[in-house]
Motif scaffolding. Structure first.
Motif, mmCIF file in Angstrom:
data_model
loop_
_atom_site.group_PDB
_atom_site.id
_atom_site.type_symbol
_atom_site.label_atom_id
_atom_site.label_comp_id
_atom_site.label_asym_id
_atom_site.label_seq_id
_atom_site.Cartn_x
_atom_site.Cartn_y
_atom_site.Cartn_z
ATOM 1 N N ASP A 26 -20.727 -8.764 -12.956
ATOM 2 C CA ASP A 26 -19.542 -9.560 -12.221
ATOM 3 C C ASP A 26 -18.752 -8.272 -11.387
ATOM 4 N N THR A 27 -18.664 -8.453 -10.256
ATOM 5 C CA THR A 27 -17.897 -7.374 -9.356
ATOM 6 C C THR A 27 -16.293 -7.446 -9.704
ATOM 7 N N ASP A 28 -15.960 -8.404 -10.386
ATOM 8 C CA ASP A 28 -14.586 -8.872 -10.675
ATOM 9 C C ASP A 28 -14.293 -8.098 -12.159
ATOM 10 N N ARG A 29 -13.563 -6.930 -12.151
ATOM 11 C CA ARG A 29 -13.062 -6.322 -13.273
ATOM 12 C C ARG A 29 -12.210 -6.850 -14.285
ATOM 13 N N LEU A 30 -11.505 -7.859 -13.685
ATOM 14 C CA LEU A 30 -10.511 -8.714 -14.567
ATOM 15 C C LEU A 30 -11.102 -9.812 -14.973
ATOM 16 N N GLY A 31 -12.521 -10.348 -14.782
ATOM 17 C CA GLY A 31 -13.088 -11.404 -14.909
ATOM 18 C C GLY A 31 -12.935 -12.298 -16.314
ATOM 19 N N ALA A 32 -12.978 -11.217 -17.181
ATOM 20 C CA ALA A 32 -13.150 -11.702 -18.644
ATOM 21 C C ALA A 32 -11.601 -12.293 -19.087
ATOM 22 N N PHE A 33 -10.533 -11.596 -18.286
ATOM 23 C CA PHE A 33 -9.463 -12.103 -18.879
ATOM 24 C C PHE A 33 -9.230 -13.521 -18.021
ATOM 25 N N LEU A 56 -10.275 -20.796 -20.480
ATOM 26 C CA LEU A 56 -10.326 -21.416 -21.983
ATOM 27 C C LEU A 56 -9.062 -21.853 -22.756
ATOM 28 N N GLN A 57 -8.071 -20.886 -22.382
ATOM 29 C CA GLN A 57 -6.676 -21.222 -23.306
ATOM 30 C C GLN A 57 -5.857 -22.027 -22.514
ATOM 31 N N HIS A 58 -6.202 -22.283 -21.255
ATOM 32 C CA HIS A 58 -5.528 -23.139 -20.237
ATOM 33 C C HIS A 58 -3.999 -22.465 -20.027
ATOM 34 N N THR A 59 -4.191 -21.269 -19.747
ATOM 35 C CA THR A 59 -2.815 -20.369 -19.582
ATOM 36 C C THR A 59 -2.951 -19.152 -18.477
ATOM 37 N N THR A 60 -2.247 -18.254 -18.254
ATOM 38 C CA THR A 60 -2.668 -17.286 -17.149
ATOM 39 C C THR A 60 -3.471 -16.064 -17.704
ATOM 40 N N PRO A 61 -3.910 -15.301 -16.799
ATOM 41 C CA PRO A 61 -4.670 -14.056 -17.261
ATOM 42 C C PRO A 61 -3.821 -12.987 -18.125
ATOM 43 N N GLU A 62 -2.422 -13.123 -17.581
ATOM 44 C CA GLU A 62 -1.561 -12.119 -18.389
ATOM 45 C C GLU A 62 -1.187 -12.637 -19.671
ATOM 46 N N ARG A 63 -1.157 -13.984 -20.105
ATOM 47 C CA ARG A 63 -1.085 -14.382 -21.244
ATOM 48 C C ARG A 63 -2.185 -14.204 -22.188
ATOM 49 N N ALA A 64 -3.328 -14.291 -21.481
ATOM 50 C CA ALA A 64 -4.789 -14.325 -22.157
ATOM 51 C C ALA A 64 -4.842 -12.518 -22.643
ATOM 52 N N THR A 97 -5.760 4.432 -27.547
ATOM 53 C CA THR A 97 -6.440 4.233 -26.231
ATOM 54 C C THR A 97 -6.807 2.788 -25.982
ATOM 55 N N ASP A 98 -7.297 1.975 -26.789
ATOM 56 C CA ASP A 98 -7.161 0.322 -26.696
ATOM 57 C C ASP A 98 -6.078 0.100 -26.130
ATOM 58 N N SER A 99 -4.906 0.257 -26.899
ATOM 59 C CA SER A 99 -3.566 -0.550 -26.397
ATOM 60 C C SER A 99 -3.162 0.198 -25.103
ATOM 61 N N LEU A 100 -3.337 1.545 -24.727
ATOM 62 C CA LEU A 100 -3.076 1.785 -23.348
ATOM 63 C C LEU A 100 -3.918 1.010 -22.259
ATOM 64 N N ASN A 101 -5.141 1.122 -22.678
ATOM 65 C CA ASN A 101 -6.162 0.557 -21.653
ATOM 66 C C ASN A 101 -5.808 -0.903 -21.505
ATOM 67 N N TYR A 102 -5.376 -1.793 -22.402
ATOM 68 C CA TYR A 102 -5.104 -3.146 -22.412
ATOM 69 C C TYR A 102 -3.485 -3.273 -21.088
ATOM 70 N N LEU A 103 -2.824 -2.140 -21.464
ATOM 71 C CA LEU A 103 -1.800 -1.973 -20.677
ATOM 72 C C LEU A 103 -2.032 -1.721 -19.198
ATOM 73 N N PHE A 104 -3.015 -0.869 -19.161
ATOM 74 C CA PHE A 104 -3.454 -0.628 -17.446
ATOM 75 C C PHE A 104 -4.225 -1.805 -16.817
ATOM 76 N N LEU A 105 -4.940 -2.454 -17.803
ATOM 77 C CA LEU A 105 -5.609 -3.931 -17.291
ATOM 78 C C LEU A 105 -4.351 -5.051 -16.754
ATOM 79 N N LEU A 106 -3.412 -5.009 -17.648
ATOM 80 C CA LEU A 106 -2.307 -5.720 -17.369
ATOM 81 C C LEU A 106 -1.735 -5.321 -15.949
ATOM 82 N N LYS A 107 -1.338 -4.063 -15.876
ATOM 83 C CA LYS A 107 -0.915 -3.846 -14.520
ATOM 84 C C LYS A 107 -1.878 -4.014 -13.518
ATOM 85 N N ALA A 108 -3.309 -3.843 -13.650
ATOM 86 C CA ALA A 108 -4.080 -4.486 -12.392
ATOM 87 C C ALA A 108 -3.786 -5.928 -12.533
ATOM 88 N N ILE A 109 -3.763 -6.889 -13.203
ATOM 89 C CA ILE A 109 -3.571 -8.258 -13.214
ATOM 90 C C ILE A 109 -2.442 -8.543 -12.287
#
Length: 141
Positions: free
Chosen positions: A65-72, A78-86, A119-131
């Protein structure tokens, strides 16, 4: 018994602007001084590690998938929420793990374990910024 992570009664030792641990005796200057150059090196090294891990995990989490944020977005659906909340829910696991490490009395962790959790924590924050950025861009269109 109250959660030790929330116990703010112990005095922290402040060593040149860095809280180095709990105790009553200050550290010697030679034992705790960290220069701005060293802080910059830590920052640069951490950002490089974040970039490397994000690149490695892109294929794992996106497949073709070309959508890097697709998993979120899928988790949000699945959770009936926003990507940010997921994403925030996923990040919470990493933050709790870091808290547990920080407040684990009498235990120490190797540098690799700290690197992985930070690193995992920071990467989630970077991905949140992208979302957030993607959402703002889509609102403008």
């Amino acid at each position: 018994m109250p959660d030790a992570r929330l116990d703010l009664s112990a005095k922290r030792v402040n060593c040149h602007g860095f809280y180095t641990g709990f105790g009553t005796k200050p550290f010697s200057k030679e034992g705790c001084l960290i220069t701005q150059k060293e802080v910059n090196a830590v920052f640069d090294g951490q950002v490089a590690l974040c970039r490397e891990i994000l690149q490695k995990k892109t294929k794992e989490y996106t497949g073709g998938d070309t959508d890097r944020l697709g998993a979120f977005k899928a988790a949000a659906a699945l959770q009936h929420t926003t990507p940010e909340r997921a994403l925030a829910g996923m990040l919470a696991k990493h933050i709790v793990s870091l808290y547990d490490m920080c407040f684990a009395d009498g235990m120490s962790f190797d540098a690799g374990t700290w690197d992985e959790k930070i690193t995992d924590s920071l990467n989630y924050l970077f991905l949140l910024k992208a979302i957030v950025k993607e959402g703002q861009t889509n609102q403008q269109n």
